[in-house]
Scaffold this active site. Structure first.
Site, PDB file in Angstrom:
ATOM      1  N   GLY A 295      12.161 -10.554   4.343  1.00 49.63           N
ATOM      2  CA  GLY A 295      11.050  -9.602   4.389  1.00 49.63           C
ATOM      3  C   GLY A 295      11.100  -8.739   5.638  1.00 49.63           C
TER       4      GLY A 295
ATOM      5  N   THR B 226       0.832  -1.201   0.000  1.00 50.42           N
ATOM      6  CA  THR B 226       0.000   0.000   0.000  1.00 50.42           C
ATOM      7  C   THR B 226       0.869   1.255   0.000  1.00 50.42           C
ATOM      8  OG1 THR B 226      -0.047  -0.239   2.393  1.00 50.42           O
ATOM      9  CG2 THR B 226      -1.980  -1.016   1.196  1.00 50.42           C
ATOM     10  N   ASP B 227       2.129   1.139   0.421  1.00 51.59           N
ATOM     11  CA  ASP B 227       2.934   2.368   0.621  1.00 51.59           C
ATOM     12  C   ASP B 227       3.173   3.130  -0.683  1.00 51.59           C
ATOM     13  OD1 ASP B 227       4.816   0.456  -0.232  1.00 51.59           O
ATOM     14  OD2 ASP B 227       6.303   0.937   1.323  1.00 51.59           O
TER      15      ASP B 227
ATOM     16  N   ASP C 238       9.717   0.796   4.778  1.00 53.39           N
ATOM     17  CA  ASP C 238      10.819   0.136   5.487  1.00 53.39           C
ATOM     18  C   ASP C 238      11.782   1.156   6.081  1.00 53.39           C
ATOM     19  OD1 ASP C 238       9.506  -1.906   4.292  1.00 53.39           O
ATOM     20  OD2 ASP C 238      11.136  -2.476   2.944  1.00 53.39           O
TER      21      ASP C 238
ATOM     22  N   GLY D  55      16.803 -11.362   3.037  1.00 54.99           N
ATOM     23  CA  GLY D  55      15.774 -11.959   2.177  1.00 54.99           C
ATOM     24  C   GLY D  55      14.587 -12.506   2.948  1.00 54.99           C
TER      25      GLY D  55
HETATM   26  C1  GLA Z   1       8.964  -4.075   0.496  1.00 56.35           C
HETATM   27  C2  GLA Z   1       9.141  -2.617   0.132  1.00 56.35           C
HETATM   28  C3  GLA Z   1       8.152  -1.730   0.864  1.00 56.35           C
HETATM   29  C4  GLA Z   1       6.730  -2.248   0.730  1.00 56.35           C
HETATM   30  C5  GLA Z   1       6.659  -3.742   1.031  1.00 56.35           C
HETATM   31  C6  GLA Z   1       5.306  -4.326   0.748  1.00 56.35           C
HETATM   32  O1  GLA Z   1       9.305  -4.285   1.836  1.00 56.35           O
HETATM   33  O2  GLA Z   1      10.446  -2.190   0.404  1.00 56.35           O
HETATM   34  O3  GLA Z   1       8.254  -0.406   0.401  1.00 56.35           O
HETATM   35  O4  GLA Z   1       6.203  -1.952  -0.526  1.00 56.35           O
HETATM   36  O5  GLA Z   1       7.619  -4.482   0.278  1.00 56.35           O
HETATM   37  O6  GLA Z   1       4.358  -3.789   1.598  1.00 56.35           O
END
Ligand code: GLA
Length: 381
Positions: free
Chosen positions: A121, A34-35, A169, A119
């Protein structure tokens, strides 16, 4: 542990002592992809971070040692000095982005290490960018505030790594606060800290330990789909810049003007933005059962509509359901990495045992488990 090892290496390489800085990885309770659509996210900084010792060296070069990899790189700040090693690109990118904004940066020596799994997330790259952004800003007494530091990290991804990521992030890594999630409006960058202490529940990550190849190009493709749909809607509704400004009715109007694939991606995003708002309302009431329900809905959307899940993540999500875990979903960009799980205290042990045993049986490798502890963002140590 890391600090001591960094200190020893720094001393042996540079015969000096520098200053320590750190910046963390993040979790995100809900609000995925969504960002970059101007929507909301709900991340928190965690107790896994990047640590760097750093000291100006009086030259115009960076001399950097990545302790976890045992690799050394040396590079200047010029336009054509892009280093070959991927980790060094992040440091170089941060410096370049600061220079573009008018900063006079001088050379420095650094040794760094971290415990944010790569890697998974959990934003190890944002932790690296924010750690160096914060350190360089502080060390050379530059003027960047935390907002600008987050944007510098994001721009590094765009221009030197090739991932067209949103701001979540880097924002979480820079603005994290112990015990709180951050409800961030990614369009205005207005944010609120939401104390998160779900009595009777635990938040736990289960890492599939698969990092899918081509994740960054698939990520950029998702973003492109969203932009295509926003542009189609804008033709009918000029006020719509980003999917955040649209709704499902507007989306239906352009059904014949966009590809079915783009349509379904946008549908997920519009629903996800609403899901986050519903989750925040539930959090305010302490209604964790609804929070959990929304997490499962997000997983289904990410898996079937946004198509950023994978067999291993879906498998873990199913186990969570079977174990009556309150909420579970793939976290972050997807294509591998972790599920985030909201689980009642009394079900925790059974869930973790079942998830690890059956995952190992099926995929012949052990998943990793991390209890989430929400901590502060970038800082000097
Ligand atoms: C990655 C990206 C973020 C965001 C997420 C999904 O972490 O760096 O900006 O888009 O994926 O929400």
């Amino acid at each position: 542990m890391q600090i001591k090892a960094i200190q020893e290496k720094f001393k042996s390489l540079f015969e000096a002592e520098g200053t320590f800085y750190t910046s963390p990885g993040r979790i995100n309770l809900i609000g995925e992809h969504t960002d970059y659509n101007g929507g909301f996210v709900l991340p928190g900084a965690i107790d896994k971070a990047m640590y760097a010792e750093i000291k100006p060296n009086g030259t115009d070069k960076v001399r950097a040692f990545a302790l976890d990899l045992g690799e050394y790189a040396e590079f200047g700040f010029g336009e054509n000095d892009l280093p070959a090693k991927s980790w060094a690109k992040y440091i170089y990118g941060v410096c370049r982005e600061m220079i573009k904004r008018g900063a006079a940066i001088k050379g420095f020596d650094t040794v760094f290490a971290g415990d944010v799994p790569l890697g998974a997330g959990m934003s190890s790259s944002a932790a690296l960018e924010s750690c160096f952004g914060y350190a360089i800003n502080n060390m050379f007494k530059l003027w960047f505030d935390r907002f600008e530091l987050a944007k510098i990290g994001q721009a590094t991804e765009h221009h030197y790594v090739g991932v067209k990521c949103g701001i979540m992030d880097q924002f979480a890594s820079c603005f994290g606060k112990e015990g709180s999630l951050i409800r961030l409006d990614c369009r205005s960058l207005e944010y609120q800290y939401i104390p998160f202490n779900p009595t009777g529940y635990r938040l736990v990550l289960v890492n599939t330990c698969v990092a899918h190849e081509l994740a960054s190009s698939a990520y950029n493709k998702r973003r492109q789909s969203c932009e295509n749909v926003a542009a189609a809607i804008k033709k009918h509704h000029p006020e719509v810049e980003l999917l955040r400004d649209s709704d499902l009715v507007m989306l239906k109007e352009v059904a014949n003007e966009v590809t079915p694939e783009d349509y379904i991606r946008a549908e997920f995003v519009i629903e996800e933005i609403q899901r986050l708002l519903d989750t925040c309302a539930a959090l305010e009431k302490g209604d964790y059962e609804t929070v959990g329900k929304k997490m499962y809905e997000t997983h289904i959307g990410l898996s079937r509509k946004y198509e950023v899940s994978c067999e291993e993540l879906d498998f873990l999500n199913n186990i969570a359901r079977e174990c009556d875990v309150t909420g579970s979903r793939v976290m972050g960009g997807g294509f591998g990495g972790c599920t985030i799980n909201l689980v009642k205290d009394e079900l925790y042990d059974g869930f973790i045992k079942r998830a690890t045993d059956s995952y190992e049986q099926k995929f012949k490798m052990k998943p990793k488990v991390y209890d989430v502890v929400i901590k502060d963002g970038a800082r000097k140590l």
